[in-house]
Design an enzyme around this catalytic site. Structure first.
Site, PDB file in Angstrom:
ATOM      1  N   CYS A  98       0.810  -1.231   0.071  1.00 52.14           N
ATOM      2  CA  CYS A  98      -0.031  -0.005   0.018  1.00 52.14           C
ATOM      3  C   CYS A  98       0.922   1.218   0.079  1.00 52.14           C
ATOM      4  O   CYS A  98       2.075   1.179   0.583  1.00 52.14           O
ATOM      5  CB  CYS A  98      -1.018  -0.044   1.158  1.00 52.14           C
ATOM      6  SG  CYS A  98      -2.259   1.453   1.016  1.00 52.14           S
ATOM      7  N   CYS A 102      -1.537   3.893   7.263  1.00 55.09           N
ATOM      8  CA  CYS A 102      -2.815   4.059   8.332  1.00 55.09           C
ATOM      9  C   CYS A 102      -2.082   3.330   9.480  1.00 55.09           C
ATOM     10  O   CYS A 102      -1.788   2.175   9.407  1.00 55.09           O
ATOM     11  CB  CYS A 102      -3.973   3.469   7.834  1.00 55.09           C
ATOM     12  SG  CYS A 102      -4.658   4.331   6.299  1.00 55.09           S
ATOM     13  N   CYS A 105      -3.904  -0.063  10.189  1.00 58.51           N
ATOM     14  CA  CYS A 105      -4.117  -0.900   9.450  1.00 58.51           C
ATOM     15  C   CYS A 105      -4.121  -2.344   9.740  1.00 58.51           C
ATOM     16  O   CYS A 105      -3.037  -2.674  10.400  1.00 58.51           O
ATOM     17  CB  CYS A 105      -2.883  -0.742   8.357  1.00 58.51           C
ATOM     18  SG  CYS A 105      -3.103  -1.957   6.820  1.00 58.51           S
TER      19      CYS A 105
HETATM   20  S1  SF4 Z   1      -5.671   0.720   6.057  1.00 62.88           S
HETATM   21 FE1  SF4 Z   1      -3.800  -0.295   5.263  1.00 62.88          FE
HETATM   22  S2  SF4 Z   1      -4.271  -0.850   3.256  1.00 62.88           S
HETATM   23 FE2  SF4 Z   1      -5.991   0.656   4.018  1.00 62.88          FE
HETATM   24  S3  SF4 Z   1      -5.046   2.489   2.990  1.00 62.88           S
HETATM   25 FE3  SF4 Z   1      -4.329   2.183   5.205  1.00 62.88          FE
HETATM   26  S4  SF4 Z   1      -2.246   1.535   5.002  1.00 62.88           S
HETATM   27 FE4  SF4 Z   1      -3.416   0.917   3.067  1.00 62.88          FE
END
Ligand code: SF4
Length: 376
Positions: A98, A102, A105
Site C-alpha cells: 500500500c 494508516c 491498518c
Molecule cells: S488501511 Fe492499510 S491498506 Fe488500507 S489504505 Fe491504510 S495502509 Fe493502506
C-alpha cells in the site's frame, strides 16, 4: 349412517396422515442437508437426530445401495459431516502493499507476493463453483499492482466470464484514474473508498495519505468518476481515537454513497498489535461507548451500516495473497492451506467464518448495481 360416518372419519384420518407425511418428505428432500441417523422407509425419511448433519448426496447414495424394500430399520450414520458453508461473499486481499501508512491498518505489508493472474482466475472459478456470488478485491491497495491493470482484469473476468452478480473493490482511492474507469468501469458494481475524516490534519495523523497528496481530493475525484461511469460509490470509515468526536454528517450526505460502512478500530495480533506486527494500533483503539456515541451523532445518515468489533471479527471470509482463508477467531490471522492446493471446501474448514453473524450484520444486501435504483 353410523358405519358410513365411521368410514368417513377413518378415511379422512388416513388421507391427512398421507398428506402430512408427503409434505414432510418433500420439505425434507428439498433441504440441502439431512440430519444424523435417518430411518429409511421405502418412501419416507424421518429425522431422528438433529445434532449431526449429512449431505443429501450421501443419503441418496445410501438409498441406492440395493436396500430391500419395506421398512428396513435404522441405518447407521456414516461419518458426521460438518454443515457446509457456502462462500457467498468473499474478500480477496490479493496484495498487502500500500502507498498509505494508516496507523491501525489490519492487513499490513508483511509480504510483497501477488499470485500470477491465471492462478488468481483459477481460484476465483473454484469459488464460483462453490457458490460465490460476490467478490470484493481488497488489499493493501488494489490499484498498486500493475497500476490497476491486475485488479481490472480480475474485475472483468469475474463479471464477464464468471457472471458474478456482484464485483466490488475497496481502495484508498489515491491511484484510481479515469482511464481505468474507461476500460473496466462497466464490469464493476461498487467501488468503496476509505475515508475516516474530512479534516486533512486528522487524515495526516491517521496516516491516511501519501506524502502531501490530499486524500480528500482523491476521494472526491473517485466519487465524480463513479457517477460518470455508473459505478456505485461506497464509503468506509474506521472510528478511532483521532476522529471519534468528528461530525461527518454533512460531507457524507454530499457524497451520497450507496452505503457507509462504519467500523470500530480493531486490534489483530500480528497485523496491528503484538511483537511481530508492523503497526501498533493500541493508541487508535476506542471504547464501545465512544463508538456508540459516534453512531448516535450520525444516526440521520440513512445509509450508515455500523460494524462493532464483535460483528466484524469473524463475519468475513478473508482470502490472503496466497488464496488462504484467514481465521481471526483467536485474535490473530491464522491461514488455512491455499484453496488452489486443497480446494474450496477443505480450505473453508479452517476459515473460522461465522456465517450466522455474516447474515446478522446484513452481509447480504442489494449488491449488484443493476438492482440498485441509483441516480448517477
Ligand atoms: S488501511 Fe492499510 S491498506 Fe488500507 S489504505 Fe491504510 S495502509 Fe493502506
Amino acid at each position: 349412517m353410523e358405519p358410513v360416518f365411521t368410514v368417513l372419519v377413518f378415511s379422512s384420518v388416513v388421507v391427512a396422515f398421507v398428506i402430512f407425511n408427503y409434505a414432510k418428505l418433500k420439505h425434507h428432500m428439498s433441504s440441502t442437508f439431512l440430519s444424523g441417523e435417518d430411518i429409511i422407509l421405502t418412501d419416507t425419511i424421518e429425522r431422528k437426530n438433529e445434532n449431526r448433519r449429512l449431505h443429501l448426496p450421501t443419503v441418496r447414495q445410501r438409498k441406492s445401495t440395493n436396500l430391500p424394500s419395506g421398512r428396513i430399520g435404522l441405518v447407521p450414520s456414516v461419518l458426521p459431516v460438518q454443515e457446509k458453508v457456502v462462500p457467498l461473499s468473499v474478500n480477496y486481499h490479493f496484495t498487502r502493499k500500500c502507498n498509505y501508512q494508516c496507523g491501525f491498518c489490519f492487513h499490513t505489508a508483511k509480504t510483497s507476493f501477488v499470485l500470477p493472474l491465471e492462478d488468481a482466475k483459477r481460484g476465483l472459478s473454484l469459488l464460483k463453483d462453490a457458490g460465490m456470488e460476490k467478490i470484493n478485491f481488497s488489499g493493501g491497495e488494489p490499484f498498486i499492482v500493475k497500476r490497476g491493470a491486475f485488479v481490472g482484469e480480475l474485475v472483468r473476468f469475474c463479471k464477464e466470464s464468471l457472471q458474478l452478480p456482484s464485483v466490488t473493490i475497496v481502495s484508498n482511492g489515491s491511484l484510481v484514474t479515469e482511464n481505468w474507469f474507461k476500460t473496466y468501469g462497466a464490469y464493476l458494481d461498487i467501488l468503496a473508498v476509505s475515508c475516516d475524516s474530512f479534516d486533512p490534519d486528522t487524515n495526516e495523523k491517521i496516516g491516511r495519505q501519501q506524502g502531501q497528496k490530499n486524500h480528500l481530493s482523491s476521494l472526491r475525484s473517485v466519487r465524480r468518476l463513479c457517477a460518470e461511469y455508473q459505478v456505485a460509490f461506497k464509503l468506509n470509515s474506521v472510528v478511532n481515537t483521532y476522529n471519534k468526536d468528528e461530525n461527518m454528517v454533512e460531507e457524507v450526505k454530499q457524497l451520497n454513497p450507496c452505503r457507509w460502512k462504519v467500523f470500530q478500530c480493531l486490534l489483530i495480533d500480528g497485523e496491528n498489535a503484538g511483537a511481530d506486527a508492523i503497526r501498533n494500533a493500541q493508541t487508535f483503539v476506542i471504547s464501545d461507548e465512544e463508538f456508540q456515541s459516534f453512531l448516535e451523532r450520525h444516526r440521520d445518515v440513512e445509509c450508515l451500516v455500523p460494524e462493532s468489533n464483535e460483528k466484524m471479527q469473524n463475519s468475513y471470509l478473508i482470502l490472503d495473497e496466497y488464496m488462504r482463508f484467514l481465521d481471526c477467531t483467536k485474535g490473530s490471522k491464522q491461514p488455512s492451506k491455499s484453496l488452489l492446493d486443497v480446494g474450496v471446501d477443505n480450505a473453508l474448514l479452517f476459515s473460522g467464518f461465522d456465517e450466522r453473524m455474516f447474515f446478522k450484520r446484513g452481509g447480504q444486501y442489494v449488491w449488484s448495481k443493476a438492482d440498485m435504483r441509483l441516480e448517477w
